[in-house]
Design an enzyme around this catalytic site. Sequence first.
Site, PDB file in Angstrom:
ATOM      1  N   ARG A 146      10.782  12.868  14.500  1.00 40.68           N
ATOM      2  CA  ARG A 146       9.943  13.728  14.803  1.00 40.68           C
ATOM      3  C   ARG A 146      10.265  14.687  15.912  1.00 40.68           C
ATOM      4  NH1 ARG A 146       4.784   9.518  14.190  1.00 40.68           N
ATOM      5  NH2 ARG A 146       4.242  10.113  11.969  1.00 40.68           N
ATOM      6  N   GLY A 158       0.692  -1.298   0.001  1.00 37.90           N
ATOM      7  CA  GLY A 158      -0.053   0.137   0.129  1.00 37.90           C
ATOM      8  C   GLY A 158       0.791   1.358  -0.019  1.00 37.90           C
ATOM      9  N   HIS A 163       4.427   2.664  21.446  1.00 39.63           N
ATOM     10  CA  HIS A 163       4.199   3.830  20.170  1.00 39.63           C
ATOM     11  C   HIS A 163       2.663   4.108  20.178  1.00 39.63           C
ATOM     12  CE1 HIS A 163       4.473   5.451  16.253  1.00 39.63           C
ATOM     13  NE2 HIS A 163       3.788   4.564  15.676  1.00 39.63           N
ATOM     14  N   SER A 217       3.233  -2.528  10.984  1.00 42.76           N
ATOM     15  CA  SER A 217       1.531  -2.153  11.088  1.00 42.76           C
ATOM     16  C   SER A 217       1.166  -2.076  12.600  1.00 42.76           C
ATOM     17  CB  SER A 217       1.080  -3.734  10.679  1.00 42.76           C
ATOM     18  OG  SER A 217       1.345  -4.020   9.657  1.00 42.76           O
TER      19      SER A 217
HETATM   20  N1  APR Z   1      -1.813  -9.677   3.461  1.00 46.29           N
HETATM   21  C1  APR Z   1      -1.194  -8.784   2.697  1.00 46.29           C
HETATM   22  N2  APR Z   1      -1.550  -7.686   2.503  1.00 46.29           N
HETATM   23  C2  APR Z   1      -2.531  -7.291   2.977  1.00 46.29           C
HETATM   24  C3  APR Z   1      -3.650  -7.956   3.903  1.00 46.29           C
HETATM   25  C4  APR Z   1      -2.902  -9.359   4.047  1.00 46.29           C
HETATM   26  N3  APR Z   1      -3.867 -10.159   4.645  1.00 46.29           N
HETATM   27  N4  APR Z   1      -4.610  -7.188   3.989  1.00 46.29           N
HETATM   28  C5  APR Z   1      -4.398  -6.044   3.614  1.00 46.29           C
HETATM   29  N5  APR Z   1      -3.352  -5.939   3.146  1.00 46.29           N
HETATM   30  C6  APR Z   1      -2.814  -4.820   2.361  1.00 46.29           C
HETATM   31  C7  APR Z   1      -3.752  -3.823   1.600  1.00 46.29           C
HETATM   32  O1  APR Z   1      -4.300  -4.416   0.405  1.00 46.29           O
HETATM   33  C8  APR Z   1      -2.930  -2.579   1.280  1.00 46.29           C
HETATM   34  O2  APR Z   1      -2.391  -2.597  -0.003  1.00 46.29           O
HETATM   35  O3  APR Z   1      -2.070  -4.172   3.184  1.00 46.29           O
HETATM   36  C9  APR Z   1      -1.866  -2.473   2.552  1.00 46.29           C
HETATM   37  C10 APR Z   1      -1.974  -1.372   3.638  1.00 46.29           C
HETATM   38  O4  APR Z   1      -1.824  -0.378   2.717  1.00 46.29           O
HETATM   39  P1  APR Z   1      -2.428   0.807   3.078  1.00 46.29           P
HETATM   40  O5  APR Z   1      -3.671   0.590   3.419  1.00 46.29           O
HETATM   41  O6  APR Z   1      -1.956   2.220   2.078  1.00 46.29           O
HETATM   42  O7  APR Z   1      -1.824   1.376   4.598  1.00 46.29           O
HETATM   43  P2  APR Z   1      -0.410   2.029   4.828  1.00 46.29           P
HETATM   44  O8  APR Z   1      -0.749   3.269   5.171  1.00 46.29           O
HETATM   45  O9  APR Z   1       0.554   1.240   4.127  1.00 46.29           O
HETATM   46  O10 APR Z   1      -0.261   1.559   6.527  1.00 46.29           O
HETATM   47  C11 APR Z   1      -0.113   0.201   6.664  1.00 46.29           C
HETATM   48  O11 APR Z   1       1.160   0.598   8.681  1.00 46.29           O
HETATM   49  O12 APR Z   1       1.701   2.520  10.091  1.00 46.29           O
HETATM   50  C12 APR Z   1       0.873   1.403   9.700  1.00 46.29           C
HETATM   51  O13 APR Z   1      -1.296   2.393  10.868  1.00 46.29           O
HETATM   52  C13 APR Z   1      -0.712   1.677   9.673  1.00 46.29           C
HETATM   53  O14 APR Z   1      -1.390  -0.379  10.103  1.00 46.29           O
HETATM   54  C14 APR Z   1      -1.156   0.425   8.869  1.00 46.29           C
HETATM   55  C15 APR Z   1       0.000   0.053   8.255  1.00 46.29           C
END
Ligand code: APR
Length: 321
Positions: free
Chosen positions: A152, A12, A176, A120
């Site tokens: 930060r 993501g 965190h 995450s």
């Molecule tokens: N397996 C692999 N990828 C997955 C799964 C899974 N089971 N479920 C969801 N995803 C993927 C989604 O498809 C998405 O592309 O995880 C990705 C998460 O990306 P974003 O929604 O863009 O989130 P992002 O901003 O990258 O943050 C991810 O990091 O900082 C933390 O709180 C934040 O928990 C969040 C994580």
Amino acid sequence: MGVPKIALIGGGQIGGVLAQLFVTRRLGDVVIFDITQDMPSGKALDIAEASRIDGFDSKINGTNDYKDIAGADIVVVTAGVPRKPGMSRDDLLATNAKIISGVAENIKTYAPNAVVIVISNPLDAMVTLVQKATGFPPSRVIGQAGVLDSSRFASFIAWELGVSVKDVNAPVLGGHGDTMVPLIRYANVYGIPVLELLTRKYKDTKKASEVLEAIIARTRDAGGEVVRLLKTGSAFYSPASAAVQMAEAVIRDEKRVLPVCARLAGEFGVTGYYAGVLAALGKGGAEKILEFDLNAEEKAMFNNSLDAVKKLVEDMGRLGF
Ligand code: APR
């Protein structure tokens, strides 16, 4: 090690920036795994097509098949959902625990020798879950939080004092979340305590303390500040940079001392819980945790933060993870 293999679980917002940083810094070959059909292949291709411009020969691929992460040396986990305005990191617990337990099983199967860096949220719980579900030695499962929280804190200090951030050290330890522990006493500019520099700037100890308190409050809320501005997700450039710094220390076996989420084994009076501490990172992961004296106030803040981590882990246990 030949060319290091870096697997990103989650392609993501953070995953995409991670991928680009890893190849442009020539740290290894990258595989982006995501459950969203084709999307990781699209991101990988997009980044790869800039290889001539950015001057890298590293391989970068996207996949929906866990087999492609086989033998990874480093795994960075960003799978899950990010928060939206009004949410705390802890609000993500149930959703992300389910996702992360599945992710951990696959890491255990396909990348049994990897050092795993978890991003995450809620971070302290997710890193605990990955270690438990993989059964990897705790030193090989670490979380990214402190590098960013400390960056930060350092940035806000540098902006206030008008100095280069490169000369500011400002550690943030603990969990965190809202209870994180910015260590004022150890915040310094080239060794000079920040509070002394602020007191000289304002020629007023009360005003200097107020300015420092405001910086600390902003540090604790910095992730939320970005969420409120973005509205659709949470910070992604800075968490990616922070994780790459950690991964680089591991890949190059640097023994760099960085604030990371590591499992404590008696340090600071805590056993069996993950928390933000200073650790030397090398090819074995968090190879050594640096323990040092906290004064009564710092100890109280650290314990308070640990209570929040313990509650989160208990809540996760009640959910069956
Ligand atoms: N397996 C692999 N990828 C997955 C799964 C899974 N089971 N479920 C969801 N995803 C993927 C989604 O498809 C998405 O592309 O995880 C990705 C998460 O990306 P974003 O929604 O863009 O989130 P992002 O901003 O990258 O943050 C991810 O990091 O900082 C933390 O709180 C934040 O928990 C969040 C994580």
